[in-house]
Design a protein around this motif. Structure first.
Motif, PDB file in Angstrom:
ATOM      1  N   ILE A 190       0.829  -1.209   0.000  1.00  0.00           N
ATOM      2  CA  ILE A 190       0.000   0.000   0.000  1.00  0.00           C
ATOM      3  C   ILE A 190       0.862   1.257   0.000  1.00  0.00           C
ATOM      4  O   ILE A 190       0.564   2.233  -0.697  1.00  0.00           O
ATOM      5  N   MET A 191       1.947   1.252   0.786  1.00  0.00           N
ATOM      6  CA  MET A 191       2.854   2.394   0.788  1.00  0.00           C
ATOM      7  C   MET A 191       3.487   2.598  -0.587  1.00  0.00           C
ATOM      8  O   MET A 191       3.592   3.725  -1.088  1.00  0.00           O
ATOM      9  N   GLY A 192       3.911   1.484  -1.202  1.00  0.00           N
ATOM     10  CA  GLY A 192       4.505   1.577  -2.531  1.00  0.00           C
ATOM     11  C   GLY A 192       3.522   2.098  -3.565  1.00  0.00           C
ATOM     12  O   GLY A 192       3.871   2.908  -4.434  1.00  0.00           O
ATOM     13  N   ILE A 193       2.270   1.630  -3.494  1.00  0.00           N
ATOM     14  CA  ILE A 193       1.242   2.098  -4.427  1.00  0.00           C
ATOM     15  C   ILE A 193       0.969   3.582  -4.228  1.00  0.00           C
ATOM     16  O   ILE A 193       0.830   4.349  -5.195  1.00  0.00           O
ATOM     17  N   LEU A 194       0.891   4.019  -2.970  1.00  0.00           N
ATOM     18  CA  LEU A 194       0.640   5.438  -2.682  1.00  0.00           C
ATOM     19  C   LEU A 194       1.741   6.330  -3.240  1.00  0.00           C
ATOM     20  O   LEU A 194       1.472   7.342  -3.899  1.00  0.00           O
ATOM     21  N   LEU A 195       3.003   5.943  -2.959  1.00  0.00           N
ATOM     22  CA  LEU A 195       4.126   6.749  -3.456  1.00  0.00           C
ATOM     23  C   LEU A 195       4.184   6.750  -4.973  1.00  0.00           C
ATOM     24  O   LEU A 195       4.539   7.759  -5.590  1.00  0.00           O
ATOM     25  N   GLY A 196       3.835   5.602  -5.565  1.00  0.00           N
ATOM     26  CA  GLY A 196       3.875   5.514  -7.016  1.00  0.00           C
ATOM     27  C   GLY A 196       2.714   6.197  -7.701  1.00  0.00           C
ATOM     28  O   GLY A 196       2.781   6.492  -8.895  1.00  0.00           O
ATOM     29  N   ALA A 197       1.611   6.456  -6.976  1.00  0.00           N
ATOM     30  CA  ALA A 197       0.431   7.074  -7.586  1.00  0.00           C
ATOM     31  C   ALA A 197       0.318   8.570  -7.303  1.00  0.00           C
ATOM     32  O   ALA A 197      -0.074   9.347  -8.174  1.00  0.00           O
ATOM     33  N   VAL A 198       0.662   8.967  -6.077  1.00  0.00           N
ATOM     34  CA  VAL A 198       0.430  10.352  -5.661  1.00  0.00           C
ATOM     35  C   VAL A 198       1.267  11.347  -6.445  1.00  0.00           C
ATOM     36  O   VAL A 198       0.741  12.339  -6.978  1.00  0.00           O
ATOM     37  N   TYR A 199       2.560  11.096  -6.550  1.00  0.00           N
ATOM     38  CA  TYR A 199       3.426  12.069  -7.208  1.00  0.00           C
ATOM     39  C   TYR A 199       3.172  12.160  -8.717  1.00  0.00           C
ATOM     40  O   TYR A 199       3.105  13.266  -9.260  1.00  0.00           O
ATOM     41  N   PRO A 200       3.007  11.034  -9.427  1.00  0.00           N
ATOM     42  CA  PRO A 200       2.628  11.152 -10.844  1.00  0.00           C
ATOM     43  C   PRO A 200       1.273  11.832 -11.045  1.00  0.00           C
ATOM     44  O   PRO A 200       1.107  12.623 -11.963  1.00  0.00           O
ATOM     45  N   ALA A 201       0.300  11.521 -10.173  1.00  0.00           N
ATOM     46  CA  ALA A 201      -1.020  12.151 -10.290  1.00  0.00           C
ATOM     47  C   ALA A 201      -0.925  13.652 -10.078  1.00  0.00           C
ATOM     48  O   ALA A 201      -1.585  14.444 -10.780  1.00  0.00           O
ATOM     49  N   ALA A 239       2.083   3.537 -10.386  1.00  0.00           N
ATOM     50  CA  ALA A 239       1.749   3.002  -9.059  1.00  0.00           C
ATOM     51  C   ALA A 239       2.061   1.517  -8.958  1.00  0.00           C
ATOM     52  O   ALA A 239       2.627   1.050  -7.958  1.00  0.00           O
ATOM     53  N   ILE A 240       1.696   0.743  -9.975  1.00  0.00           N
ATOM     54  CA  ILE A 240       1.952  -0.699  -9.971  1.00  0.00           C
ATOM     55  C   ILE A 240       3.446  -0.985  -9.978  1.00  0.00           C
ATOM     56  O   ILE A 240       3.942  -1.839  -9.232  1.00  0.00           O
ATOM     57  N   THR A 241       4.203  -0.250 -10.818  1.00  0.00           N
ATOM     58  CA  THR A 241       5.654  -0.440 -10.897  1.00  0.00           C
ATOM     59  C   THR A 241       6.318  -0.151  -9.557  1.00  0.00           C
ATOM     60  O   THR A 241       7.172  -0.905  -9.091  1.00  0.00           O
ATOM     61  N   SER A 242       5.924   0.942  -8.925  1.00  0.00           N
ATOM     62  CA  SER A 242       6.496   1.319  -7.633  1.00  0.00           C
ATOM     63  C   SER A 242       6.210   0.274  -6.567  1.00  0.00           C
ATOM     64  O   SER A 242       7.091  -0.079  -5.765  1.00  0.00           O
ATOM     65  N   ALA A 243       4.988  -0.262  -6.540  1.00  0.00           N
ATOM     66  CA  ALA A 243       4.624  -1.273  -5.545  1.00  0.00           C
ATOM     67  C   ALA A 243       5.433  -2.556  -5.733  1.00  0.00           C
ATOM     68  O   ALA A 243       5.948  -3.121  -4.766  1.00  0.00           O
ATOM     69  N   ILE A 244       5.556  -3.000  -6.966  1.00  0.00           N
ATOM     70  CA  ILE A 244       6.295  -4.237  -7.236  1.00  0.00           C
ATOM     71  C   ILE A 244       7.775  -4.072  -6.888  1.00  0.00           C
ATOM     72  O   ILE A 244       8.387  -4.949  -6.271  1.00  0.00           O
TER      73      ILE A 244
END
Length: 350
Positions: A190-201, A239-244
């Motif tokens: 969840i942390m990885g998804i958040l970091l990967g989604a918030v900044y690009p968004a 987001a997916i890339t950051s989480a993985i």
């Protein structure tokens, strides 16, 4: 909708994200480098602190001189463990508060029993350590006294241990490792998804407004749906890339640490048949993708209300906080997926 147009917008947004150093850092550098460094550094410091504490000589005080056997055990100590040093104090409360001593033992005699009352400060690590050492020594001394009193004409083992029991763990190695990973991985995902989604968004919505490039896109012969879907695909992929990447880096770090600490056997990592994890990993990957898409949509919706990058960050911070709180459901004891919590957002995925 035209797929070629959506793909062109997606390609353009991905190129912009890759060129943005801040987004690239949050997507790739932070998960791959920073997380392992923090884990290794934190673990190394903790191990060094525990080792230094266990080897430290700790001062203690008595209200009166203990008997020779107890004194001998205190002075000898245990092998590979720090010693206890007996000192004299007038006011044990003050001495404990000022950390002149780590524990104070009051010896009281009641009939044929000797009562040891240990005063300590649970907010001080040294005091907790010395109390543990004292308890171990007194327990040893108690066992010796019991054996001395009953060994004449009695079987010591039968009297002291009238019953013997043992536990047999039927859990498979995969289940034991899954229990551990099931508590840790959801938070990392969840942390990885958040970091990967918030900044690009933030960048594709508020960032484009601030740079003035959004108006240029709106003048092109594309529909609003095509524009949003193209941007949405870029943020979701990020987001997916950051989480993985987060999960892979931290998992490898944990395996490295467990290998160095010789604790891999304790959780069954060495004897796991990883082929059994293929299906659960596929299910997990699908869940990650779906959750990343939801978080990306929420992030883009919130960031679209902002006029600039700074304002978007102010809007998105409470959203991150709201999403992170339910994610701790995975570490709660006896928490299992059921019909009730399956309907609670974030809790169900965690």
């Amino acid at each position: 909708m035209r797929k070629s147009i959506i793909f062109s917008i997606f390609k353009k947004e991905m190129l912009d994200l890759i060129r943005d150093k801040k987004t690239l850092f949050m997507m790739i550098v932070l998960p791959i480098i920073m997380y392992p460094l923090i884990f290794i550094l934190f673990t190394s410091i903790m191990m060094m602190s525990l080792k230094n504490l266990s080897e430290k000589e700790l001062p203690i005080a008595f209200n009166k001189q203990p008997n020779e056997s107890v004194m001998a055990k205190i002075l000898e100590g245990k092998e590979h463990e720090g010693k206890l040093k007996i000192v004299d104090v007038k006011d044990y409360n003050k001495a404990l508060e000022e950390r002149e001593i780590t524990a104070y033992i009051e010896i009281l005699e009641e009939k044929e029993q000797i009562y040891y009352k240990i005063y300590m400060n649970s907010s001080v690590d040294d005091s907790m350590e010395s109390t543990g050492r004292i308890k171990d020594l007194l327990e040893e001394y108690k066992d010796e006294l019991v054996k001395e009193k009953i060994e004449e004409g009695l079987d010591v083992e039968t009297v002291l241990s009238p019953i013997v029991y043992e536990t047999v763990d039927l859990a498979k190695d995969t289940e034991k490792a899954g229990y551990l990973m099931g508590q840790i991985l959801p938070l990392i995902f969840i942390m990885g998804i958040l970091l990967g989604a918030v900044y690009p968004a933030t960048d594709v919505m508020a960032g484009e407004k601030e740079r003035g490039t959004l108006e240029t896109l709106l003048t092109l012969p594309i529909s609003n749906g095509e524009l949003i879907i193209g941007k949405y695909m870029a943020v979701s992929l990020s987001a997916i890339t950051s989480a993985i990447l987060s999960v892979l880096s931290i998992s490898l770090t944990l395996v490295f640490l467990l290998g160095n600490l010789k604790q891999a056997n304790a959780i069954g990592l060495e004897e796991i048949n990883f082929t059994e994890l293929i299906f659960p990993l596929i299910v997990t990957l699908i869940c990650i993708c779906l959750f990343a898409m939801v978080v990306s949509a929420i992030s883009m919706s919130v960031c679209s209300l902002a006029k600039n990058y700074k304002e978007a960050q102010s809007y998105i911070s409470p959203i991150m906080f709201i999403i992170m709180i339910p994610s701790y459901a995975s570490v709660l004891p006896s928490m299992e997926l059921n019909k009730v919590n399956a309907a609670i957002p974030v809790v169900n995925i965690s």
